[in-house]
Every structure is written in structure tokens, then in C-alpha cells.
Scaffold this active site. Sequence first.
Site, PDB file in Angstrom:
ATOM      1  N   GLU A  71       0.827  -1.202   0.000  1.00  0.00           N
ATOM      2  CA  GLU A  71       0.000   0.000   0.000  1.00  0.00           C
ATOM      3  C   GLU A  71       0.867   1.259   0.000  1.00  0.00           C
ATOM      4  O   GLU A  71       1.833   1.374   0.759  1.00  0.00           O
ATOM      5  CB  GLU A  71      -0.902  -0.022   1.234  1.00  0.00           C
ATOM      6  CG  GLU A  71      -1.872   1.141   1.343  1.00  0.00           C
ATOM      7  CD  GLU A  71      -2.836   0.964   2.508  1.00  0.00           C
ATOM      8  OE1 GLU A  71      -3.798   1.748   2.587  1.00  0.00           O
ATOM      9  OE2 GLU A  71      -2.626   0.045   3.338  1.00  0.00           O
ATOM     10  N   LYS A 107      -9.087   2.877  -3.048  1.00  0.00           N
ATOM     11  CA  LYS A 107      -9.515   2.186  -1.835  1.00  0.00           C
ATOM     12  C   LYS A 107     -10.951   2.543  -1.483  1.00  0.00           C
ATOM     13  O   LYS A 107     -11.355   3.710  -1.546  1.00  0.00           O
ATOM     14  CB  LYS A 107      -8.572   2.558  -0.699  1.00  0.00           C
ATOM     15  CG  LYS A 107      -8.681   1.717   0.562  1.00  0.00           C
ATOM     16  CD  LYS A 107      -7.537   2.071   1.511  1.00  0.00           C
ATOM     17  CE  LYS A 107      -7.504   1.235   2.769  1.00  0.00           C
ATOM     18  NZ  LYS A 107      -6.344   1.564   3.622  1.00  0.00           N
ATOM     19  N   CYS A 115      -5.801  -3.272   1.442  1.00  0.00           N
ATOM     20  CA  CYS A 115      -5.751  -3.400   2.896  1.00  0.00           C
ATOM     21  C   CYS A 115      -7.141  -3.495   3.534  1.00  0.00           C
ATOM     22  O   CYS A 115      -7.778  -4.532   3.507  1.00  0.00           O
ATOM     23  CB  CYS A 115      -4.930  -2.253   3.488  1.00  0.00           C
ATOM     24  SG  CYS A 115      -4.315  -2.593   5.163  1.00  0.00           S
ATOM     25  N   GLY A 136      21.651   5.903  28.531  1.00  0.00           N
ATOM     26  CA  GLY A 136      22.041   5.977  29.931  1.00  0.00           C
ATOM     27  C   GLY A 136      21.912   4.600  30.557  1.00  0.00           C
ATOM     28  O   GLY A 136      20.812   4.072  30.707  1.00  0.00           O
ATOM     29  N   SER A 179      22.143   1.911  33.569  1.00  0.00           N
ATOM     30  CA  SER A 179      21.950   2.005  35.018  1.00  0.00           C
ATOM     31  C   SER A 179      22.350   0.747  35.770  1.00  0.00           C
ATOM     32  O   SER A 179      22.431   0.756  36.997  1.00  0.00           O
ATOM     33  CB  SER A 179      20.473   2.290  35.319  1.00  0.00           C
ATOM     34  OG  SER A 179      19.673   1.167  34.969  1.00  0.00           O
ATOM     35  N   SER A 232      17.461  -0.631  30.829  1.00  0.00           N
ATOM     36  CA  SER A 232      18.557  -0.081  30.030  1.00  0.00           C
ATOM     37  C   SER A 232      19.375  -1.195  29.391  1.00  0.00           C
ATOM     38  O   SER A 232      19.922  -1.022  28.295  1.00  0.00           O
ATOM     39  CB  SER A 232      19.446   0.837  30.873  1.00  0.00           C
ATOM     40  OG  SER A 232      20.081   0.150  31.932  1.00  0.00           O
ATOM     41  N   ASN A 270      14.081  13.239  41.837  1.00  0.00           N
ATOM     42  CA  ASN A 270      13.900  13.733  40.481  1.00  0.00           C
ATOM     43  C   ASN A 270      15.063  14.606  40.024  1.00  0.00           C
ATOM     44  O   ASN A 270      15.400  14.629  38.832  1.00  0.00           O
ATOM     45  CB  ASN A 270      12.591  14.520  40.378  1.00  0.00           C
ATOM     46  CG  ASN A 270      11.367  13.622  40.484  1.00  0.00           C
ATOM     47  OD1 ASN A 270      11.449  12.427  40.234  1.00  0.00           O
ATOM     48  ND2 ASN A 270      10.239  14.202  40.858  1.00  0.00           N
ATOM     49  N   LYS A 294       2.207  13.551  31.719  1.00  0.00           N
ATOM     50  CA  LYS A 294       3.583  13.113  31.462  1.00  0.00           C
ATOM     51  C   LYS A 294       3.693  12.430  30.106  1.00  0.00           C
ATOM     52  O   LYS A 294       4.613  12.707  29.328  1.00  0.00           O
ATOM     53  CB  LYS A 294       4.047  12.142  32.550  1.00  0.00           C
ATOM     54  CG  LYS A 294       4.414  12.766  33.874  1.00  0.00           C
ATOM     55  CD  LYS A 294       5.055  11.711  34.781  1.00  0.00           C
ATOM     56  CE  LYS A 294       5.451  12.290  36.119  1.00  0.00           C
ATOM     57  NZ  LYS A 294       6.100  11.284  36.989  1.00  0.00           N
TER      58      LYS A 294
END
Length: 538
Positions: free
Chosen positions: A43, A113, A149, A286, A288, A293, A369, A508
Amino acid sequence: MTVKVAIAQINSTVGDFAGNRIRIVEFARCAAAQGADIVLTPELSLAGYPPEDLLLRQSFYAKSAEALAALIDELAGFRDLHVVVGHPMMKDGSRYNAASVLANGEVVGTYCKSDLPNDTVFDEKRYFSSSDQPLVFDIKGVKFGINICEDTWRPEAPARAKAAGAQVLLIPNGSPYHMHKQHLRHDVMHANVSAQGLSLAYANLVGGQDELIFDGNSFAMNTDGVICAQLKHFEEDMQIVEFDGASPLATDIPVELSVEAQVYKALVLGVRDYIGKNGFPGALIGLSGGVDSALTLAVAVDALGADKVRAVMMPSPYTAEISWLDSRDMVERIGVRYDEISINDCFAAFRSTLADAFKGVAEDTTEENIQARIRGTMLMALSNKFGAIVLTTGNKSEMAVGYCTLYGDMAGGFAVIKDIAKTLVYRLCDYRNTISDVIPQRILTRPPSAELRPDQTDQDSLPPYEVLDAIMQMYMEENQGIADILAAGYKKEDVERVTRLIKINEYKRRQAPIGIRVTHRAFGRDWRYPVTSKFRES
């Protein structure tokens, strides 16, 4: 006389009309050399999928038309080879998701489509108009129709193709991966296509596009619903399927991958394509000494090679000695560049600077934090200086309940395991170690900890991950209510706590980097909850 259909699962890149055109020509050349009569591409193979709001720009359609014209000329040399190419099309002021059949320097026909998906990760009704006109063409006396699809996820479009004379349905797809998706595809194709007396060839896109992973796994199916051919999972591939009349001839079918193998390959493909297609020189992680990680590092190295990955350990006063030792052990096994940059002085400086402002107030998560944000700043500084992208290491369980720090461990450009529940993280690590032993066993057996205060473990703040993940799956992925989860036997305090945390941490997640989707419902394109809401479910 047989008809040879080459199913070509191509890794297209959104907006790279020149590059995608070259890939289509390469596959067509290979197919022609093997005597193919038809090449079926995925597609929107010429434009890449999904182009999202690029589809609202007139210039995008102009570039598509220009690329299609060039492709027609390039394919003209492959005498009598019919190439099915997906492309966006503007016609009479309306926009269509189209597939054209190209042969001998001409467009034999174009199909648009019909059924436009508008749920989960799809919003095609925002972009395209629908058409109910079938397209059928003849190759060596066999009638081939085209559906795109979503058309085949209901019976109407296949029925129209059959009514127009089709015996075999060619299906270009941009079907994104989630766990167990292939079994669902097979069931739906059997119910809506083969059960109507149509055999089919199904060409699925392969590759990573932002958070979506397209797994390929293209196939051919006969009218009994039997899989007669199966292409590779998570790799570009092409296979010639011979049709004896309208019936595909059986080929060897590869062994199905385990769920863990599939998900791991999806993560590797997602990292490789996100970094490669966006031109980053490498990745920063990072490290740990923890399991998240470790998994992210293993995926990054498998995707990019050890020479393009850099791991940074940033110990604080609360970092356990075994975290240092396990991190050093893993980077030695896996062969990446490794740096240790202590945050002790920075943390002391923050405490000193804020001492007057915080006077008389006890230490709490604020100080935890601060450590995470120092680490985020360090990684982003290295990213800015050297150009490598920071891969964040937070998992789905943490993202669900907000066990993560804004501008701290959430700082980065791509969230590799964002849709991987903590319990699945361990399963993936175990799977990776069956390939080669790169993740030290102690990382997998020690209690998980953020190490932001003395003797901290995750279960100081959260229910056991087996409980958290089960509640999250029922509430977030399966959309079950609190009463249903309680009826399944989970404690009221755990259910109320987890569902409350999921709600209040939406702010968040809205600020988190995009990440790879492997479940049927991830925090991303298919999770759309308001940040500001007074709704409470009891």
C-alpha cells in the site's frame, strides 16, 4: 499454463519518492529475471505509509504524479510485466488511496480504496475519499482484482471484485504489527476473501515509520483458507508464487517465530529505521545496571552495530556497587563505547543552591527527580555535542503509572521499550540471551530499583509488576472497567491505585518521546485521553 505473481514486501520511506521508485524498479527487475507476470507491491509503496498530514498538501500529490510517470517509463522495458504500485492520487478535487497496474509503458488501470479505516492508529477518512469501483484485469486467462488493505477486512469490496469477474485478489497492504496480528490477518482474509471463492496474494509493507512497525509477513492463500506461501518477518523479501489458473501452488512455509522473537525483531527494526531514515549518526543510552537499560542497549547494538552505540553510566550517591559491576560486565560483552560520569558533584551543587529555598522541608521525591534530571541533562549535552540520539529506557508499566521523571529519564528522542510491559522486558532479555549471552544474569534476578534513595526498590511505590501489568492490560489495552478487573480477582486497593495513576499521569505521557508500538493499544496514536478531566470510574 501458470501465472507467476511476485509478492514484493518493500521497506518504503515516507516522502522519498525517488528512493521508493528505485526500490520498486529493483524488485521488478529481479521479478522479471525470474519470469514473473505480476509484481505486487504494498500500500502506498511509492509514497511510503502513512504520510499523515502530508496528504493534505497539493505538492505531495504533484510529486507523487511526477514519480509515477517516471516509474512508468522505467518499467516499460520489462515487457508484459504488470506491476501493481500504491500511490496517493488527486482526481477531480478529491484525494484517493490508489493502486495502479503498470505495464508496457502504460497504466492498465487504477483502483481506489473503498473502506477507509478510522480507528486505532488509522484516520484515513481525514485524508481520502472512498470509491466503490472494482478493477479487474486479465493475465493468461486468469482474472485478477485489486483490493487495498482495509477493503478486505469486510466482505463488500471483495464481493464487488468477484462480481466483476475476479478469480484472484491482489491485496497491497500497510498493516502495522502488533502481537498476534498475523493470525488475525489470516482469519480475516479467510472469512472475507477466500471463503467467497477468491484466492489471494497479500503484500505487506515492511519497516519502521515513527512508532509504527510494519512486519512484512506477506502471504498467499487459496480458496480453502490454506496458506500456500509466506514471506519473511521484519525483512524486505520477495517470493514468486505460481498460480495454476486461479489456485496458488504450495511452497515451503517457514516456522512461526515466538512472540518474544517477533517483538525483539520489531524493536530492532524500529530502532534501525528511525535512526537510519532520520540520519542520526548513532545512539546514546544511559546505562543504570538495571533490566530496562540493558534491554535497550542490546536492541540498539543489534539494530545499529556496536560502533554506533555509546553507553553512559552516571552514578549517584545511591548507586549500588553491583550496578557498576553489572554495567561494566555488559558493555564488555557487547563491545560498545562506555563512559562513567559521576553526578555526585552536580547533585551536591543543586542541594547547596536550593538549601535556603528548601529550608525546613524534608527531602522527598524532589531530590530523587533532581538526580534523574541531571542525568537527562548530561545525556542531552552529549547528544547535542556529537549528534547521536538519546534512546530512553522507560517501559510501558512505568509510563502507565508515571514512575518516570519529566525532563529526567524521559528526556530523549526515541522511546524504544515504551510499549513493553515490565514482565515482557524480562522475557525479551531471556530471549536475547538465547542468541548470545549479553545481559548478565544478576541484572535479571535482582529486585528492580531506580536507586534514587537508600535501599530503594520499585515495589516500595508500586504493586508487584505481575499485578500492575495485568491490571494495566485489562484497563488500558482491553478497555475493561474497574468492576470487571475486580471480578477477575485483583485487590481493590491495587486496582484503584493503578487506574488512578494511569489517569493522573496523562500529562507526562503527552510530553514523552514517541516509541515503538507492539501491542494493539499503545500510549501514542491509539490512546487519546484528555489531560484535564473530572471523570472518575467507580
